[in-house]
Scaffold this motif. Structure first.
Motif, PDB file in Angstrom:
ATOM      1  N   GLU A 148       0.846  -1.197   0.000  1.00 48.13           N
ATOM      2  CA  GLU A 148       0.000   0.000   0.000  1.00 48.13           C
ATOM      3  C   GLU A 148       0.883   1.250   0.000  1.00 48.13           C
ATOM      4  O   GLU A 148       1.939   1.271   0.632  1.00 48.13           O
ATOM      5  N   ASP A 149       0.445   2.271  -0.690  1.00 48.54           N
ATOM      6  CA  ASP A 149       1.146   3.554  -0.751  1.00 48.54           C
ATOM      7  C   ASP A 149       2.627   3.421  -1.122  1.00 48.54           C
ATOM      8  O   ASP A 149       3.519   3.880  -0.379  1.00 48.54           O
ATOM      9  N   PRO A 150       2.920   2.787  -2.238  1.00 47.88           N
ATOM     10  CA  PRO A 150       4.325   2.725  -2.679  1.00 47.88           C
ATOM     11  C   PRO A 150       4.809   4.109  -3.104  1.00 47.88           C
ATOM     12  O   PRO A 150       3.997   5.007  -3.367  1.00 47.88           O
ATOM     13  N   PRO A 151       6.117   4.312  -3.179  1.00 51.29           N
ATOM     14  CA  PRO A 151       6.646   5.633  -3.571  1.00 51.29           C
ATOM     15  C   PRO A 151       6.165   6.034  -4.964  1.00 51.29           C
ATOM     16  O   PRO A 151       6.186   5.232  -5.891  1.00 51.29           O
ATOM     17  N   GLU A 152       5.739   7.275  -5.090  1.00 52.43           N
ATOM     18  CA  GLU A 152       5.286   7.766  -6.392  1.00 52.43           C
ATOM     19  C   GLU A 152       6.363   8.648  -7.026  1.00 52.43           C
ATOM     20  O   GLU A 152       7.064   9.385  -6.343  1.00 52.43           O
ATOM     21  N   VAL A 153       6.483   8.519  -8.341  1.00 50.13           N
ATOM     22  CA  VAL A 153       7.512   9.247  -9.083  1.00 50.13           C
ATOM     23  C   VAL A 153       6.866   9.873 -10.312  1.00 50.13           C
ATOM     24  O   VAL A 153       6.135   9.209 -11.046  1.00 50.13           O
TER      25      VAL A 153
END
Length: 321
Positions: free
Chosen positions: A275-280
């Motif tokens: 859940e909520d992985p790093p966004e790029v």
């Protein structure tokens, strides 16, 4: 006569020397330039030496496995790129069939750029205007931006760590990074893992996974969970990071939407965070000062129109584990 123009130099200079230098600078190698020009390596080396003599300065620093343009070489490369780009547009400028669009589009991409927004435009432009030619190269995000700033690329698509005032940055799409391991890794096939379960294993990473670089969100997550102490492999290229992960060198982060097929085929295994992985964010980078041919202008306009008309939510790629 125009002030400041050395007409003697202009008329006496062998312009083939400039063309040879341009290819040398693009290939970053005398050997590769000779292969591309279908000439012998000594001939290409001699042409470079003649040009340096004509200009009275050194253009390339070579030796001990290094190849680097000098400051004068970088300036000359920028000027030559503009000059030959203008020459390449001459046939288009005099073509009677004014509705036919041709020309080369030089695209520089970061290694993990995977999006239908680009692919669809490549397909449509190729179908609608078969005389357009595409030149696509992969490089680090920093070099992509540098090439756009120096007007050596039609446009770039990459991560952006630092914004420069002389180029435009349009958010093309948003992706998410997840952690993965290969089939030989002890965590492969295990469900319901926690981030703390990853702490005792070696890792591999992109060169830009640093809190002061483009993959800052991934670097912050690594640091929080102690995944940055035993990095056994690094690369700027997605394929090489993926190779090291698949070969079992360690755990590594990769774009989630790009890895769907590898996970489905059993080549990789998705690890937390689920859940909520790093966004790029991935940007379209363009230079307003670059003189564009009609093909370049058309493709950039279409990409910017897509960005303007498509909500970011539809340009965001997040895949469930």
């Amino acid at each position: 006569m125009a002030v400041g123009i050395d007409t003697k130099f202009v008329f006496q200079l062998d312009w083939n020397l400039l063309r040879t230098f341009l290819v040398i600078a693009e290939e970053q190698s005398i050997t590769l330039a000779a292969h591309r020009l279908l000439r012998g390596q000594p001939s290409v080396s001699l042409a470079l030496k003649r040009l340096e003599t004509e200009l009275g300065c050194r253009l390339v620093d070579r030796g001990h496995g290094t190849f680097r343009l000098t400051a004068a070489g970088r300036r000359l490369y920028s000027e030559c790129s503009d000059m030959f780009s203008g020459v390449s547009r001459l046939p288009e400028a005099v073509r009677e069939e004014v509705n036919e669009i041709s020309g080369e589009i030089r695209i520089l991409l970061a290694s993990h750029v995977v999006t239908p927004l680009l692919d669809d435009q490549l397909k449509e432009l190729s179908r609608e205007h078969p005389k357009i030619r595409f030149n696509i190269r992969i490089d680090t995000s920093a070099r992509v931006i540098q090439a756009v700033r120096e007007r050596n690329a039609s446009f770039g698509i990459c991560l952006v760590n630092r914004r420069f005032p002389d180029v435009e940055h349009d958010l093309l799409y948003r992706e998410f990074f997840g952690f993965y391991c290969g089939p030989s890794h002890p965590l492969f096939g295990k469900d319901k893992l926690k981030m703390s379960d990853l702490r005792d294993y070696t890792t591999v990473s992109f060169d830009t996974e640093d809190i002061n670089d483009a993959l800052r969100p991934v670097a912050l997550l690594r640091s929080k969970w102690g995944l940055d102490f035993d990095v056994v492999g690094r690369s700027s290229q997605l394929e090489e990071v993926r190779r090291m992960i698949e070969c079992g060198l360690g755990i590594g982060s990769l774009p989630v939407h790009v890895m769907e097929r590898d996970v489905a085929s059993g080549r990789l295994w998705r690890l937390p965070p689920y859940e909520d992985p790093p966004e790029v964010d991935i940007f379209l980078v363009t230079n307003p000062a670059k003189r564009l041919n009609r093909a370049e202008d058309l493709m950039i306009c279409r990409l910017k129109q897509i960005i303007e008309e498509t909500p970011l939510s539809e340009r965001t790629y997040k895949t469930a584990p």
